[in-house]
Design an enzyme around this catalytic site. Structure first.
Site, short mmCIF file in Angstrom:
data_model
loop_
_atom_site.label_atom_id
_atom_site.label_comp_id
_atom_site.label_asym_id
_atom_site.label_seq_id
_atom_site.Cartn_x
_atom_site.Cartn_y
_atom_site.Cartn_z
N SER A 129 0.81 -1.22 0.00
CA SER A 129 0.00 0.00 0.00
C SER A 129 0.84 1.27 0.00
CB SER A 129 -0.96 -0.01 1.18
OG SER A 129 -0.26 -0.21 2.39
N HIS B 13 -5.18 -3.44 -2.67
CA HIS B 13 -4.82 -2.52 -3.77
C HIS B 13 -4.63 -3.26 -5.08
CE1 HIS B 13 -4.28 1.19 -1.48
NE2 HIS B 13 -3.80 0.42 -0.51
N LYS C 165 -11.99 0.14 -2.12
CA LYS C 165 -11.04 0.80 -3.01
C LYS C 165 -11.58 0.72 -4.44
CE LYS C 165 -7.53 0.72 0.42
NZ LYS C 165 -6.64 -0.08 1.22
C1 LIG Z 1 -6.75 -0.28 2.67
C2 LIG Z 1 -6.17 -1.57 3.06
C3 LIG Z 1 -6.83 -2.39 3.97
C4 LIG Z 1 -8.05 -1.95 4.70
O1 LIG Z 1 -9.17 -1.95 3.90
P1 LIG Z 1 -10.42 -1.03 4.34
O2 LIG Z 1 -11.54 -1.59 3.58
O3 LIG Z 1 -10.04 0.35 3.94
O4 LIG Z 1 -10.56 -1.18 5.80
C5 LIG Z 1 -6.30 -3.64 4.22
N1 LIG Z 1 -5.17 -4.05 3.65
C6 LIG Z 1 -4.47 -3.27 2.79
C7 LIG Z 1 -3.24 -3.79 2.17
C8 LIG Z 1 -4.96 -2.00 2.49
O5 LIG Z 1 -4.27 -1.23 1.67
#
Ligand SMILES: *Cc1c(COP(=O)(O)O)cnc(C)c1O
Length: 391
Positions: free
Chosen positions: A181, A209, A241
């Site tokens: 991330s 991601h 996302k």
């Molecule tokens: C954003 C993210 C999460 C968390 O996801 P949310 O739905 O925003 O809680 C978990 N793992 C990774 C690698 C992320 O980038």
């Protein structure tokens, strides 16, 4: 920590340029927002990779779901599940090439829920040093022994797999982000799969991601490497996302998913997502499935374009191929100043500082989406060019 010390601690955080303030923005499109004064900004820091938050079809999906309640009223184990959530689980399981899937309220809770339920104090979790905070917290809450290996260093991982004693009735886990991330690089899945098979470990890949971002179908890391997704024991993902909604999921075998439904506390003890949110994510997934090339070719071409042009401006960009484009700044004050100057010109980029990244490695993270037009990107690049001159 004494709570009477909190103001002093906040002052220390501010002195290190690590203080975070939340600004209010109204997202008027998937790529632009306005603040409370009505000033408009271009957004280069959202994970809304395919622009689905503002797609009319997805809004319609959301409204269809809302007809059956703005909230779900309780945990699904108590009052049952909306059709929408169960339908999404079936769809996402199929899309990820898994037998079954379980939805959590966020991606964060998915990592917590999986690691908490599956790993215990006699087990060992091998975790990449740059894994997302939700994986780190999942490791902590599981009470398993945690062995951190150097970022994407497969020799270090194998050494640690070899040299760490694991009891006969205990399980080894290997857990990694699919797309990291902060740096936007892609995990070495072929090697991870080979090691997990050699050492009989359970492999968990967090594709937060990666879903809707990499792979010919936007399927994520397995799709990118064209590896049978069933060779990953558990694929984690988020609906918040690329899918433009909210929620997280774990896709795996029937038995692992059923076990999670029975034993995962973040799943059991939290009110389910409302049907509208599930229907929005479902609709996004349908759009992606129907025409992956349409969305992904724009996303990738925007990512390449932005990356190339930022490098041409003389910035130090961490090498990669995803829409996460990190620009190395080093110190937090510098990163913060860069982001603030961009904001003054109407462009929102994010200054990533400790504790999200190690001390001294603060950076600007630019993310592009399929929804950005070339004209928008050019105008942001012109602003960034001015900011570089000013500094
Ligand atoms: C954003 C993210 C999460 C968390 O996801 P949310 O739905 O925003 O809680 C978990 N793992 C990774 C690698 C992320 O980038």
């Amino acid at each position: 920590m004494k709570i009477t010390e909190i103001d002093n601690i906040l002052a220390e955080i501010e002195a290190k340029y690590e203080y975070r303030k939340i600004t209010d923005y109204k997202m008027v499109s998937s790529t632009t927002c306005i603040d409370r004064d009505g000033l408009e900004y271009g957004v280069l820091c959202s994970n809304n990779y395919l622009g689905f938050t503002h797609a009319l079809e997805v809004h319609d999906g959301n409204l269809d779901g809302i007809l059956y309640g703005t909230g779900s009223g309780s945990s699904r184990l108590i009052s049952g599940s909306s059709f929408e959530l169960s339908d999404f689980e079936k769809e996402i399981a199929g899309f990820k090439g898994a037998e079954d899937a379980i939805v959590f309220n966020t991606g964060y809770m998915a990592n917590l829920g999986v690691l908490y339920a599956l790993a215990g104090k006699d087990d060992v979790i091998f975790s990449d040093s740059l894994n997302h905070a939700s994986i780190i917290d999942g490791c902590r809450i599981s009470r398993a022994k945690v062995v951190v290996y150097d970022h994407s260093n497969m020799a270090d991982l194998e050494n640690k797999l070899m040299s760490t004693e694991v009891g006969n009735d205990s399980q080894r886990f290997i857990v990694s982000d699919g797309v990291f991330s902060m740096d936007g690089d892609i995990a070495k899945l072929p090697e991870l799969v080979a090691l997990k098979e050699k050492y009989n470990a359970c492999l968990i890949i967090d594709d937060a991601h990666a879903l809707g971002v990499i792979g010919e179908h936007g399927g994520g890391t397995a799709d990118y490497y064209e590896i049978d997704p069933k060779r990953i024991d558990i694929q984690i993902g988020t609906m918040s996302k690329a899918l433009g909604a909210e929620g997280g999921f774990a896709a795996s075998t029937h038995s692992i998913v059923e076990y999670l439904r029975n034993r995962s506390r973040p799943f059991i003890f939290s009110t389910a997502l409302p049907p509208g949110v599930a229907r929005a994510a479902y609709t996004s997934l349908q759009l992606l499935k129907e025409d992956p090339k349409f969305y992904l070719s724009r996303l990738w071409s925007n990512a390449r374009y932005m990356r190339r042009n930022l490098i041409e401006l003389g910035l130090t960009v961490i090498d990669g191929e995803t829409p996460i484009i990190p620009i190395v700044m080093g110190d937090s004050a510098k990163a913060l100043e860069f982001a603030e100057k961009c904001r003054d010109r109407g462009v929102l980029v994010y200054a990533i500082r400790p504790p999200a990244v190690p001390e001294g490695t603060s950076r600007i993270r630019v993310t592009v989406t399929a929804a950005h037009s070339k004209a928008e990107l050019d105008s942001y690049l012109a602003d960034i060019k001015e900011v570089i001159k000013e500094l």
